[in-house]
Design a protein around this motif. Structure first.
Motif, PDB file in Angstrom:
ATOM      1  N   GLU A  22       0.846  -1.186   0.000  1.00  0.00           N
ATOM      2  CA  GLU A  22       0.000   0.000   0.000  1.00  0.00           C
ATOM      3  C   GLU A  22       0.884   1.240   0.000  1.00  0.00           C
ATOM      4  N   TYR A  23       0.520   2.178  -0.819  1.00  0.00           N
ATOM      5  CA  TYR A  23       1.253   3.439  -0.916  1.00  0.00           C
ATOM      6  C   TYR A  23       0.476   4.526  -0.180  1.00  0.00           C
ATOM      7  N   ARG A  24       1.189   5.431   0.431  1.00  0.00           N
ATOM      8  CA  ARG A  24       0.554   6.578   1.070  1.00  0.00           C
ATOM      9  C   ARG A  24       0.853   7.838   0.269  1.00  0.00           C
ATOM     10  N   PHE A  25      -0.114   8.718   0.206  1.00  0.00           N
ATOM     11  CA  PHE A  25       0.071   9.969  -0.514  1.00  0.00           C
ATOM     12  C   PHE A  25      -0.681  11.079   0.197  1.00  0.00           C
ATOM     13  N   LEU A  26      -0.275  12.315  -0.092  1.00  0.00           N
ATOM     14  CA  LEU A  26      -0.890  13.490   0.509  1.00  0.00           C
ATOM     15  C   LEU A  26      -1.786  14.174  -0.508  1.00  0.00           C
ATOM     16  N   VAL A  27      -2.837  14.799  -0.011  1.00  0.00           N
ATOM     17  CA  VAL A  27      -3.790  15.499  -0.867  1.00  0.00           C
ATOM     18  C   VAL A  27      -3.890  16.950  -0.414  1.00  0.00           C
ATOM     19  N   GLY A  28      -3.473  17.864  -1.284  1.00  0.00           N
ATOM     20  CA  GLY A  28      -3.697  19.280  -1.049  1.00  0.00           C
ATOM     21  C   GLY A  28      -5.046  19.676  -1.620  1.00  0.00           C
ATOM     22  N   THR A  29      -5.723  20.636  -0.994  1.00  0.00           N
ATOM     23  CA  THR A  29      -7.092  20.967  -1.396  1.00  0.00           C
ATOM     24  C   THR A  29      -7.334  22.472  -1.401  1.00  0.00           C
ATOM     25  N   TYR A  30      -8.440  22.855  -2.005  1.00  0.00           N
ATOM     26  CA  TYR A  30      -8.976  24.210  -1.866  1.00  0.00           C
ATOM     27  C   TYR A  30     -10.051  24.174  -0.777  1.00  0.00           C
ATOM     28  N   THR A  31      -9.636  23.801   0.420  1.00  0.00           N
ATOM     29  CA  THR A  31     -10.522  23.773   1.578  1.00  0.00           C
ATOM     30  C   THR A  31      -9.694  24.211   2.786  1.00  0.00           C
ATOM     31  N   LYS A  32     -10.136  23.822   3.959  1.00  0.00           N
ATOM     32  CA  LYS A  32      -9.413  24.115   5.199  1.00  0.00           C
ATOM     33  C   LYS A  32      -8.591  22.920   5.675  1.00  0.00           C
ATOM     34  N   ALA A  33      -8.431  21.901   4.817  1.00  0.00           N
ATOM     35  CA  ALA A  33      -7.802  20.667   5.276  1.00  0.00           C
ATOM     36  C   ALA A  33      -6.814  20.093   4.264  1.00  0.00           C
ATOM     37  N   MET A  34      -5.849  19.336   4.791  1.00  0.00           N
ATOM     38  CA  MET A  34      -4.936  18.524   4.001  1.00  0.00           C
ATOM     39  C   MET A  34      -5.087  17.088   4.486  1.00  0.00           C
ATOM     40  N   HIS A  35      -4.953  16.112   3.581  1.00  0.00           N
ATOM     41  CA  HIS A  35      -5.264  14.728   3.929  1.00  0.00           C
ATOM     42  C   HIS A  35      -4.099  13.789   3.652  1.00  0.00           C
ATOM     43  N   PRO A  41      -2.589  -0.950  -4.706  1.00  0.00           N
ATOM     44  CA  PRO A  41      -2.521  -1.181  -6.152  1.00  0.00           C
ATOM     45  C   PRO A  41      -3.167  -2.483  -6.598  1.00  0.00           C
ATOM     46  N   ALA A  42      -3.342  -3.428  -5.657  1.00  0.00           N
ATOM     47  CA  ALA A  42      -3.966  -4.708  -6.022  1.00  0.00           C
ATOM     48  C   ALA A  42      -5.466  -4.555  -6.208  1.00  0.00           C
ATOM     49  N   GLY A 347       1.968   2.372 -22.172  1.00  0.00           N
ATOM     50  CA  GLY A 347       1.666   3.687 -21.617  1.00  0.00           C
ATOM     51  C   GLY A 347       0.195   3.979 -21.485  1.00  0.00           C
ATOM     52  N   LEU A 348      -0.653   3.054 -21.940  1.00  0.00           N
ATOM     53  CA  LEU A 348      -2.094   3.290 -21.940  1.00  0.00           C
ATOM     54  C   LEU A 348      -2.688   3.111 -20.548  1.00  0.00           C
ATOM     55  N   LEU A 349      -3.789   3.813 -20.319  1.00  0.00           N
ATOM     56  CA  LEU A 349      -4.515   3.723 -19.059  1.00  0.00           C
ATOM     57  C   LEU A 349      -5.795   2.933 -19.278  1.00  0.00           C
ATOM     58  N   SER A 350      -6.169   2.124 -18.291  1.00  0.00           N
ATOM     59  CA  SER A 350      -7.440   1.420 -18.351  1.00  0.00           C
ATOM     60  C   SER A 350      -8.363   1.993 -17.295  1.00  0.00           C
ATOM     61  N   ARG A 351      -9.597   2.149 -17.659  1.00  0.00           N
ATOM     62  CA  ARG A 351     -10.562   2.781 -16.756  1.00  0.00           C
ATOM     63  C   ARG A 351     -10.869   1.874 -15.560  1.00  0.00           C
ATOM     64  N   PRO A 352     -11.050   2.482 -14.402  1.00  0.00           N
ATOM     65  CA  PRO A 352     -11.377   1.689 -13.221  1.00  0.00           C
ATOM     66  C   PRO A 352     -12.864   1.344 -13.194  1.00  0.00           C
ATOM     67  N   THR A 353     -13.237   0.469 -12.283  1.00  0.00           N
ATOM     68  CA  THR A 353     -14.648   0.159 -12.092  1.00  0.00           C
ATOM     69  C   THR A 353     -15.191   0.908 -10.885  1.00  0.00           C
ATOM     70  N   ASN A 354     -14.636   0.630  -9.723  1.00  0.00           N
ATOM     71  CA  ASN A 354     -15.102   1.311  -8.507  1.00  0.00           C
ATOM     72  C   ASN A 354     -13.989   2.097  -7.816  1.00  0.00           C
ATOM     73  N   GLN A 355     -12.868   2.276  -8.495  1.00  0.00           N
ATOM     74  CA  GLN A 355     -11.710   2.891  -7.852  1.00  0.00           C
ATOM     75  C   GLN A 355     -11.796   4.416  -7.883  1.00  0.00           C
TER      76      GLN A 355
END
Length: 369
Positions: A22-35, A41-42, A347-355
């Motif tokens: 499992e990978y961890r990542f940060l999310v910057g936002t246009y709100t009052k919070a960062m996540h 990936p599985a 290099g192609l991307l495949s669309r997710p189902t519920n991701q």
């Protein structure tokens, strides 16, 4: 019996090695919070781990090389912006605010740091300036030591009435910094001297590169081999390629992200796969696509290949995972992050189902080292 015990003791090691990471990542936002989020990936699942509240538009962010500190701009509109410094505790995934400093300009939209963690460089979109803030021993930010004001304008009414610094990118050897300024159609070039505590940036021998008129250069990146560089034009929908040699950029080509006419473009982010074979660009204005280009590593030239819908609105930012097998896209106006599988050969991307993961106004994604 001794042999059986020895073999059995190896089983947990083998199981752990084969388990999906499992990978961890940060999310910057246009709100009052960062996540803080995790990605499996599985399964393609994204989940929320932690949140820090009480911030003011922590939009663009960057992470130190050791993953222990995080720096984010406070994109506060027409008033002077700010810059946040955090510690990141890897075990608990907890972000703790260390301090805040002024950004030296209005509407800061981008921040980058050198690998040694000596300085942070902030691009102030609102007034078109670049500010350097020292990083102190504890990871906090010192007060700004240098601010450089850009001047000029461009031909696009309402967008290029003055300078708008949009990103600052270190050269591969970190001896130079390239600042894409959307408002003046220039890439400003600075030599980087971290030993000079009061003025780390000085104009290079060739202090700027003029881009095609009206393109609005926004984000800039180097090829993994360090020989080529690419900048996206937010306003004209083109990607401009350069050869990087003798501490300057030599124009190679300008290629449209659309093989057919488009009424309006809004290119945002650009990233290259680790193997150097593919370049990806997000278009957040009506198109809502990731555009894929192939790269000829022998000369740096790119060729339009395909575009893929991002399954959301306003894909401002995205990242290619460390394995190269997935791409995460932040769709700002539809409040979701979408995970795509990526074929490393084509290099192609495949669309997710519920991701898909719902999160308010995501505008920046950064993988934690």
């Amino acid at each position: 019996m001794r042999l059986l015990i020895s073999l059995f003791s190896l089983l947990p090691v083998i199981t752990m090695a084969q388990a999906p990471k499992e990978y961890r990542f940060l999310v910057g936002t246009y709100t009052k919070a960062m996540h803080v989020c995790s990605f499996n990936p599985a399964t393609g699942n994204i989940s929320l781990i932690n949140t820090v509240e009480g911030l003011n538009n922590p939009s663009f962010l960057t992470i130190s090389a050791d993953g222990q500190h995080v720096y984010a701009v406070s994109e506060a509109g027409k008033t002077e912006g700010g810059v946040y410094a955090f510690t990141f505790e890897k075990t608990s995934s907890k972000l703790t605010l260390l301090n805040t400093q002024p950004s030296g300009g209005t509407s800061p939209c981008h921040i980058s740091i050198d690998k040694a963690g000596r300085n942070a460089i902030v691009s102030n979109y609102g007034n078109g300036s670049v500010t350097v803030l020292p990083i102190l021993e504890d990871g906090s930010l010192g007060a700004p030591v240098q601010t450089i004001q850009h001047t000029g304008s461009g031909p696009v009414e309402g967008r290029q009435e003055g300078p708008h610094a949009h990103s600052a990118t270190f050269s591969p050897d970190e001896k130079q910094v390239f600042v894409a300024d959307l408002g003046i159609d220039k890439i400003m070039v600075y030599d980087y001297h971290p030993e000079n505590k009061q003025a780390p940036l000085t104009p290079a021998a060739i202090p700027f590169i003029v881009t095609p008129q009206g393109m609005g250069p926004r984000h800039f990146t180097f090829h993994p081999n360090g020989k080529y560089a690419y900048v996206v034009g937010e306003l004209r929908g083109n990607v401009v390629s350069y050869a990087y040699e003798n501490k300057t950029l030599r124009l190679l080509q300008s290629v449209s992200t659309s093989p057919w006419a488009s009424p309006k473009f809004g290119l945002a982010d650009v990233h290259i796969s680790a193997d150097g074979d593919f370049l990806y660009v997000s278009d957040r204005e009506r198109q809502n696509y990731l555009v894929i280009f192939t790269i000829d590593s022998s000369n740096g030239e790119i060729r339009y290949f395909k575009r893929e819908p991002t399954l959301g609105e306003t894909p401002r930012n995205f990242l290619i995972g460390p394995s190269g097998k997935f791409v995460l896209v932040a769709n700002q106006n539809s409040d979701n992050i979408v995970a795509f599988k990526r074929d490393t050969a084509t290099g192609l991307l495949s669309r997710p189902t519920n991701q898909q993961f719902s999160i308010k106004a995501p505008v920046c994604l950064q993988m934690i080292p």
